[in-house]
Design a protein around this motif. Structure first.
Motif, mmCIF file in Angstrom:
data_model
loop_
_atom_site.group_PDB
_atom_site.id
_atom_site.type_symbol
_atom_site.label_atom_id
_atom_site.label_comp_id
_atom_site.label_asym_id
_atom_site.label_seq_id
_atom_site.Cartn_x
_atom_site.Cartn_y
_atom_site.Cartn_z
ATOM 1 N N SER A 1 0.831 -1.224 0.000
ATOM 2 C CA SER A 1 0.000 0.000 0.000
ATOM 3 C C SER A 1 0.856 1.261 0.000
ATOM 4 C CB SER A 1 -0.941 0.011 1.210
ATOM 5 O OG SER A 1 -1.841 -1.056 1.132
ATOM 6 N N THR A 2 1.775 1.310 -0.942
ATOM 7 C CA THR A 2 2.712 2.433 -0.991
ATOM 8 C C THR A 2 2.844 2.947 -2.421
ATOM 9 O OG1 THR A 2 3.954 1.544 0.882
ATOM 10 C CG2 THR A 2 5.117 3.113 -0.521
ATOM 11 N N ILE A 3 2.963 4.259 -2.546
ATOM 12 C CA ILE A 3 3.222 4.887 -3.839
ATOM 13 C C ILE A 3 4.728 5.101 -3.973
ATOM 14 C CG2 ILE A 3 3.018 7.089 -5.077
ATOM 15 C CD1 ILE A 3 0.090 6.222 -3.080
ATOM 16 N N TYR A 4 5.254 4.767 -5.141
ATOM 17 C CA TYR A 4 6.689 4.935 -5.416
ATOM 18 C C TYR A 4 6.860 5.898 -6.576
ATOM 19 C CZ TYR A 4 7.325 0.984 -2.331
ATOM 20 O OH TYR A 4 7.317 0.160 -1.223
ATOM 21 N N LEU A 5 7.754 6.853 -6.389
ATOM 22 C CA LEU A 5 7.880 7.919 -7.374
ATOM 23 C C LEU A 5 9.321 8.393 -7.456
ATOM 24 C CD1 LEU A 5 6.289 10.214 -9.037
ATOM 25 C CD2 LEU A 5 6.375 11.505 -6.915
ATOM 26 N N ASP A 6 9.865 8.363 -8.660
ATOM 27 C CA ASP A 6 11.136 9.027 -8.939
ATOM 28 C C ASP A 6 10.771 10.317 -9.663
ATOM 29 O OD1 ASP A 6 13.467 10.021 -10.111
ATOM 30 O OD2 ASP A 6 14.331 8.024 -10.356
ATOM 31 N N THR A 7 11.093 11.440 -9.077
ATOM 32 C CA THR A 7 10.635 12.711 -9.661
ATOM 33 C C THR A 7 11.300 12.998 -11.005
ATOM 34 O OG1 THR A 7 12.258 13.898 -8.327
ATOM 35 C CG2 THR A 7 10.020 13.753 -7.456
ATOM 36 N N GLY A 8 12.322 12.200 -11.371
ATOM 37 C CA GLY A 8 12.886 12.311 -12.714
ATOM 38 C C GLY A 8 11.833 12.044 -13.779
ATOM 39 N N PHE A 9 10.767 11.331 -13.393
ATOM 40 C CA PHE A 9 9.671 11.065 -14.322
ATOM 41 C C PHE A 9 9.085 12.354 -14.891
ATOM 42 C CE2 PHE A 9 5.040 10.725 -14.952
ATOM 43 C CZ PHE A 9 5.021 9.831 -16.000
ATOM 44 N N PHE A 10 9.124 13.410 -14.122
ATOM 45 C CA PHE A 10 8.483 14.643 -14.576
ATOM 46 C C PHE A 10 9.180 15.242 -15.800
ATOM 47 C CE2 PHE A 10 7.079 14.914 -9.943
ATOM 48 C CZ PHE A 10 5.870 14.298 -10.220
ATOM 49 N N ASP A 11 10.472 14.979 -15.944
ATOM 50 C CA ASP A 11 11.159 15.414 -17.165
ATOM 51 C C ASP A 11 10.612 14.661 -18.373
ATOM 52 O OD1 ASP A 11 12.761 17.085 -15.671
ATOM 53 O OD2 ASP A 11 14.325 15.572 -15.410
ATOM 54 N N GLN A 12 10.373 13.352 -18.171
ATOM 55 C CA GLN A 12 9.825 12.552 -19.266
ATOM 56 C C GLN A 12 8.394 12.982 -19.591
ATOM 57 O OE1 GLN A 12 10.894 9.152 -16.938
ATOM 58 N NE2 GLN A 12 12.201 8.360 -18.565
ATOM 59 N N LEU A 13 7.665 13.336 -18.543
ATOM 60 C CA LEU A 13 6.289 13.799 -18.746
ATOM 61 C C LEU A 13 6.283 15.058 -19.622
ATOM 62 C CD1 LEU A 13 3.330 13.256 -17.884
ATOM 63 C CD2 LEU A 13 3.712 14.794 -15.951
ATOM 64 N N GLU A 14 7.240 15.918 -19.411
ATOM 65 C CA GLU A 14 7.331 17.125 -20.247
ATOM 66 C C GLU A 14 7.685 16.777 -21.686
ATOM 67 O OE1 GLU A 14 8.954 20.946 -19.028
ATOM 68 O OE2 GLU A 14 9.312 20.045 -17.071
ATOM 69 N N ARG A 15 8.587 15.819 -21.835
ATOM 70 C CA ARG A 15 8.944 15.422 -23.208
ATOM 71 C C ARG A 15 7.742 14.838 -23.937
ATOM 72 N NH1 ARG A 15 14.018 14.269 -20.864
ATOM 73 N NH2 ARG A 15 13.576 12.088 -20.442
ATOM 74 N N LEU A 16 6.828 14.225 -23.188
ATOM 75 C CA LEU A 16 5.635 13.653 -23.797
ATOM 76 C C LEU A 16 4.547 14.697 -24.053
ATOM 77 C CD1 LEU A 16 5.384 10.361 -21.715
ATOM 78 C CD2 LEU A 16 5.591 10.482 -24.200
ATOM 79 N N GLY A 17 4.751 15.905 -23.544
ATOM 80 C CA GLY A 17 3.771 16.954 -23.812
ATOM 81 C C GLY A 17 3.175 17.615 -22.588
ATOM 82 N N GLY A 18 3.544 17.171 -21.404
ATOM 83 C CA GLY A 18 3.084 17.862 -20.204
ATOM 84 C C GLY A 18 3.699 19.257 -20.166
ATOM 85 N N ASP A 19 3.006 20.204 -19.553
ATOM 86 C CA ASP A 19 3.515 21.575 -19.591
ATOM 87 C C ASP A 19 4.488 21.881 -18.457
ATOM 88 O OD1 ASP A 19 1.993 21.996 -17.312
ATOM 89 O OD2 ASP A 19 0.705 23.524 -18.199
ATOM 90 N N GLY A 20 4.729 20.900 -17.582
ATOM 91 C CA GLY A 20 5.711 21.100 -16.526
ATOM 92 C C GLY A 20 5.208 21.918 -15.354
ATOM 93 N N GLY A 21 3.959 22.320 -15.397
ATOM 94 C CA GLY A 21 3.399 23.105 -14.294
ATOM 95 C C GLY A 21 3.204 22.243 -13.055
ATOM 96 N N PRO A 22 3.100 22.881 -11.896
ATOM 97 C CA PRO A 22 2.964 22.115 -10.656
ATOM 98 C C PRO A 22 1.802 21.116 -10.682
ATOM 99 C CG PRO A 22 3.393 24.411 -10.152
ATOM 100 C CD PRO A 22 3.227 24.327 -11.649
ATOM 101 N N LEU A 23 0.664 21.542 -11.209
ATOM 102 C CA LEU A 23 -0.479 20.621 -11.154
ATOM 103 C C LEU A 23 -0.310 19.437 -12.101
ATOM 104 C CD1 LEU A 23 -3.029 20.120 -9.575
ATOM 105 C CD2 LEU A 23 -4.314 21.389 -11.280
#
Ligand SMILES: [Zn+2]
Length: 307
Positions: free
Chosen positions: A150-172
């Protein structure tokens, strides 16, 4: 979404884990490359054989953290130790780790009030690889929820990939990812998470319905997020703006199966969908946001997933 600068971030809901730990035994299955970046729920999560996991004591769905299997030796049990830099809302506005700390506080605060049987679930922020109750994992799988511990695992490096996929990089756009994973925790508590494993692929599959419901739950949290109070009884987050909603929608679009398939293989193959299209993910996020009511997130009985 913006944190109130003076808000307190006092919490012990987020830990650090996995730094430098190698992966042993059966690992968390990665989809491979960019296709694996699906904000995954673990593919074998309800395999029905927790004893088949390497080592570890699994009972009642909870991992015994005293077991040597969960090598969280460097995990800290309090934010004051794990994230000493995260003290105020201003820190959350500037630092991605602190933003995760603040987001977890708000998401769990929401669900504690909205879902009677809510049980808190920690988030572990890791760097590179991590040992989990579901096996070893590395960052290529993207953020995920492990139902065994029952644990969430997150490497915040994912957010760079999210931007490359089209995320706008904003906090939300980042906070949406966290809220989506907590949506899987809710599904684990309600029992619906198993349906993601009964019917794993295709535009109408149980897997897609599970993922879209988690998106909807994320939207329901966003609708209520500004009501979260900090440890001093003051507001944690500023009211949301339309621009910030666009930021969340850019993330939902970025992780749509059709978008990822077009990027990685040059064609769209609905039979292979596991998370839903960009349009579907945006739609269900907005159902949750517009209604603010998780009961409206019934993707399993919806006549159409397209809205
Ligand atoms: Zn998911």
């Amino acid at each position: 979404m913006t944190f109130r600068d003076d808000a307190s971030l006092s919490t012990d809901q987020v830990r650090r884990g996995g730094r430098g730990g190698g992966i042993g035994g059966r690992g968390v299955a990665a989809g491979g490359g960019i296709g694996g970046l699906l904000i995954a729920v673990l593919v074998y999560l309800h395999g029905g054989d927790p004893s088949g996991l390497p080592g570890g004591t699994v009972s009642g769905g909870q991992v015994d953290y005293s077991s040597p299997y969960v090598s969280d030796a460097d995990a800290q049990s309090g934010t004051s130790q794990a994230f000493p830099q995260c003290r105020t809302g201003a820190d959350a506005n500037e630092d991605v780790d602190c933003r995760m700390v603040g987001t977890v506080i708000s998401v769990q605060d929401y669900w504690s009030g909205a879902f009677r049987d809510y049980r808190e679930a920690p988030t572990v922020i890791f760097d590179g690889s991590v040992q989990t109750g579901c096996g070893g994992a590395d960052s290529s799988v993207g953020p995920f929820y492990c139902p065994v511990d029952s644990t969430i695992y997150l490497d915040t490096g994912f957010f760079d990939q999210l931007e490359r996929l089209g995320g706008d990089g904003g906090p939300l756009s980042q906070m949406y990812v966290v809220a989506h994973e907590y949506g899987h925790h809710i599904q684990n508590l309600t029992g619906v998470l198993a349906r993601s494993q009964q019917d794993r692929q295709g535009p109408e599959s149980g897997a897609v319905r599970t993922e879209l419901q988690a998106d909807c739950f994320a939207g329901a949290w966003v609708a209520h997020a500004s009501q979260t109070q900090d440890a001093d009884g003051e507001t944690l987050l500023e009211p949301i703006t339309p621009e910030q909603i666009e930021s969340a929608l850019s993330a939902a679009e970025a992780v749509g199966d059709d978008r990822i398939q077009r990027t990685t293989q040059g064609r769209v193959e609905p039979e292979a969908w596991t998370h839903g299209s960009s349009a579907q993910r945006q739609h269900w996020f907005m159902v949750g946001y517009d209604t603010g009511d998780p009961r409206q997130c019934d993707t399993f009985n919806a006549a159409s997933l397209d809205g």
